[in-house]
Design a protein around this motif. Sequence first.
Motif, mmCIF file in Angstrom:
data_model
loop_
_atom_site.group_PDB
_atom_site.id
_atom_site.type_symbol
_atom_site.label_atom_id
_atom_site.label_comp_id
_atom_site.label_asym_id
_atom_site.label_seq_id
_atom_site.Cartn_x
_atom_site.Cartn_y
_atom_site.Cartn_z
ATOM 1 N N VAL A 108 8.985 13.573 4.468
ATOM 2 C CA VAL A 108 7.944 13.973 3.527
ATOM 3 C C VAL A 108 7.427 12.712 2.851
ATOM 4 O O VAL A 108 8.174 11.989 2.198
ATOM 5 C CB VAL A 108 8.503 14.961 2.480
ATOM 6 C CG1 VAL A 108 7.428 15.305 1.471
ATOM 7 C CG2 VAL A 108 9.025 16.214 3.165
ATOM 8 N N ARG A 109 6.147 12.433 3.024
ATOM 9 C CA ARG A 109 5.555 11.221 2.475
ATOM 10 C C ARG A 109 4.344 11.578 1.627
ATOM 11 O O ARG A 109 3.636 12.536 1.928
ATOM 12 C CB ARG A 109 5.128 10.271 3.595
ATOM 13 C CG ARG A 109 6.295 9.795 4.460
ATOM 14 C CD ARG A 109 5.826 8.864 5.543
ATOM 15 N NE ARG A 109 6.944 8.292 6.290
ATOM 16 C CZ ARG A 109 6.817 7.303 7.155
ATOM 17 N NH1 ARG A 109 5.627 6.775 7.389
ATOM 18 N NH2 ARG A 109 7.866 6.838 7.787
ATOM 19 N N PRO A 110 4.094 10.801 0.582
ATOM 20 C CA PRO A 110 2.907 11.074 -0.239
ATOM 21 C C PRO A 110 1.637 10.796 0.547
ATOM 22 O O PRO A 110 1.617 9.956 1.446
ATOM 23 C CB PRO A 110 3.065 10.093 -1.405
ATOM 24 C CG PRO A 110 3.908 8.987 -0.858
ATOM 25 C CD PRO A 110 4.850 9.639 0.121
ATOM 26 N N GLY A 111 0.570 11.519 0.226
ATOM 27 C CA GLY A 111 -0.690 11.300 0.914
ATOM 28 C C GLY A 111 -1.375 10.024 0.481
ATOM 29 O O GLY A 111 -2.069 9.381 1.253
ATOM 30 N N LEU A 112 -1.175 9.621 -0.769
ATOM 31 C CA LEU A 112 -1.828 8.434 -1.302
ATOM 32 C C LEU A 112 -0.983 7.845 -2.424
ATOM 33 O O LEU A 112 -0.483 8.573 -3.278
ATOM 34 C CB LEU A 112 -3.220 8.785 -1.838
ATOM 35 C CG LEU A 112 -3.997 7.671 -2.540
ATOM 36 C CD1 LEU A 112 -4.410 6.603 -1.541
ATOM 37 C CD2 LEU A 112 -5.228 8.237 -3.235
ATOM 38 N N VAL A 113 -0.815 6.530 -2.393
ATOM 39 C CA VAL A 113 -0.111 5.813 -3.451
ATOM 40 C C VAL A 113 -1.069 4.764 -4.001
ATOM 41 O O VAL A 113 -1.559 3.919 -3.255
ATOM 42 C CB VAL A 113 1.169 5.127 -2.921
ATOM 43 C CG1 VAL A 113 1.808 4.274 -4.009
ATOM 44 C CG2 VAL A 113 2.156 6.162 -2.401
ATOM 45 N N SER A 114 -1.354 4.825 -5.297
ATOM 46 C CA SER A 114 -2.257 3.860 -5.922
ATOM 47 C C SER A 114 -1.450 2.785 -6.636
ATOM 48 O O SER A 114 -0.505 3.087 -7.365
ATOM 49 C CB SER A 114 -3.174 4.559 -6.928
ATOM 50 O OG SER A 114 -4.035 5.459 -6.262
ATOM 51 N N PHE B 271 -2.809 2.932 -1.051
ATOM 52 C CA PHE B 271 -1.877 2.865 0.076
ATOM 53 C C PHE B 271 -1.693 4.259 0.660
ATOM 54 O O PHE B 271 -1.347 5.203 -0.054
ATOM 55 C CB PHE B 271 -0.534 2.307 -0.403
ATOM 56 C CG PHE B 271 0.527 2.252 0.664
ATOM 57 C CD1 PHE B 271 0.311 1.566 1.843
ATOM 58 C CD2 PHE B 271 1.751 2.872 0.472
ATOM 59 C CE1 PHE B 271 1.291 1.501 2.828
ATOM 60 C CE2 PHE B 271 2.745 2.812 1.443
ATOM 61 C CZ PHE B 271 2.510 2.125 2.621
ATOM 62 N N VAL B 272 -1.949 4.393 1.971
ATOM 63 C CA VAL B 272 -1.832 5.684 2.650
ATOM 64 C C VAL B 272 -0.727 5.587 3.703
ATOM 65 O O VAL B 272 -0.960 5.069 4.800
ATOM 66 C CB VAL B 272 -3.166 6.089 3.323
ATOM 67 C CG1 VAL B 272 -3.042 7.476 3.947
ATOM 68 C CG2 VAL B 272 -4.312 6.042 2.323
ATOM 69 N N PRO B 273 0.494 6.053 3.397
ATOM 70 C CA PRO B 273 1.576 5.988 4.389
ATOM 71 C C PRO B 273 1.263 6.863 5.601
ATOM 72 O O PRO B 273 0.681 7.939 5.472
ATOM 73 C CB PRO B 273 2.792 6.533 3.628
ATOM 74 C CG PRO B 273 2.424 6.461 2.189
ATOM 75 C CD PRO B 273 0.946 6.633 2.135
ATOM 76 N N SER C 199 -9.324 -2.725 0.437
ATOM 77 C CA SER C 199 -9.096 -1.467 -0.282
ATOM 78 C C SER C 199 -7.829 -0.741 0.135
ATOM 79 O O SER C 199 -7.148 -0.140 -0.697
ATOM 80 C CB SER C 199 -10.287 -0.525 -0.074
ATOM 81 O OG SER C 199 -11.469 -1.086 -0.591
ATOM 82 N N TYR C 200 -7.502 -0.800 1.458
ATOM 83 C CA TYR C 200 -6.424 0.036 1.981
ATOM 84 C C TYR C 200 -5.357 -0.710 2.778
ATOM 85 O O TYR C 200 -4.320 -0.130 3.104
ATOM 86 C CB TYR C 200 -6.999 1.116 2.903
ATOM 87 C CG TYR C 200 -8.107 1.928 2.289
ATOM 88 C CD1 TYR C 200 -7.835 2.939 1.378
ATOM 89 C CD2 TYR C 200 -9.438 1.682 2.618
ATOM 90 C CE1 TYR C 200 -8.854 3.693 0.812
ATOM 91 C CE2 TYR C 200 -10.468 2.429 2.063
ATOM 92 C CZ TYR C 200 -10.170 3.427 1.159
ATOM 93 O OH TYR C 200 -11.185 4.166 0.600
ATOM 94 N N GLY C 201 -5.615 -1.954 3.164
ATOM 95 C CA GLY C 201 -4.681 -2.634 4.046
ATOM 96 C C GLY C 201 -4.824 -2.122 5.468
ATOM 97 O O GLY C 201 -5.840 -1.529 5.835
ATOM 98 N N LEU C 202 -3.791 -2.333 6.259
ATOM 99 C CA LEU C 202 -3.826 -1.976 7.676
ATOM 100 C C LEU C 202 -2.463 -1.443 8.078
ATOM 101 O O LEU C 202 -1.435 -2.028 7.734
ATOM 102 C CB LEU C 202 -4.175 -3.229 8.481
ATOM 103 C CG LEU C 202 -4.559 -3.119 9.945
ATOM 104 C CD1 LEU C 202 -5.709 -2.143 10.157
ATOM 105 C CD2 LEU C 202 -4.951 -4.491 10.467
ATOM 106 N N SER C 203 -2.427 -0.322 8.786
ATOM 107 C CA SER C 203 -1.152 0.274 9.180
ATOM 108 C C SER C 203 -1.099 0.488 10.682
ATOM 109 O O SER C 203 -2.133 0.636 11.342
ATOM 110 C CB SER C 203 -0.939 1.603 8.450
ATOM 111 O OG SER C 203 -2.014 2.482 8.699
ATOM 112 N N LEU C 204 0.121 0.511 11.202
ATOM 113 C CA LEU C 204 0.306 0.647 12.641
ATOM 114 C C LEU C 204 1.707 1.161 12.933
ATOM 115 O O LEU C 204 2.686 0.712 12.337
ATOM 116 C CB LEU C 204 0.106 -0.721 13.311
ATOM 117 C CG LEU C 204 0.306 -0.831 14.821
ATOM 118 C CD1 LEU C 204 -0.704 0.038 15.563
ATOM 119 C CD2 LEU C 204 0.152 -2.278 15.257
ATOM 120 N N ALA C 205 1.791 2.132 13.840
ATOM 121 C CA ALA C 205 3.087 2.614 14.319
ATOM 122 C C ALA C 205 2.986 2.821 15.820
ATOM 123 O O ALA C 205 1.983 3.328 16.319
ATOM 124 C CB ALA C 205 3.473 3.923 13.631
#
Length: 200
Positions: A172-178, A189-191, A114-120
């Motif tokens: 400035v990043r969007p909260g949600l990208v569909s 996608f949630v940056p 549903s969302y993938g995986l993010s990491l910083a």
Amino acid sequence: MKRRLIQALGVVGATTIVLGGVFATAASGESAVSMEEMLPTLYTAQSATDHVPAGTNLAELGNIDPKSTRFLASNGVGSFWVARSGSSVCMIVRIIGSGDVAAASCTSASKFYSYGLSLAAGEGPDHPDRSAEAYLVPTGISPAVLAAKAGLKASSSSTNQLLVVDRPRDSVRPGLVSVPRKGGGEFAFVPLRLRGDGTP
């Protein structure tokens, strides 16, 4: 090993480590999508380049199976691997030249679908040359499309399933990208939102 972690989030709650069990499938409408379909790299034979560097404590990073690590990419700042922890999929980053900086983010098969995986990880957006930010997505989702929609600059080391952000910095990043899926439905996608103090 010390870890300086900025963020390791797929979505809220996606960093939970699920131990034990069979590697799961994700429900997609009436059908099920296997992890092998979503992330075929995990099912290739492990080669010498797939091993994480000595000194990377995989147990400390979430009981990650050392036999499951597969190298994804390196951008001169960090190197990235995908791996498993029980029934979860994980992404690992090791900051190059900083032996004490390693981080991992793990999520379930259904949340990965549903969302993938993010990491910083690293020294934060005030030091983009010493910080790494990446997003791992299921097969069929284009990292280039996600980068364009979210206003992120993709590194040349990005792959067909990994979006590596070039010199991550606070913006400035969007909260949600569909993003529509070919078979119907949407990928959410949630940056990550980076701050100089390393907090979400």
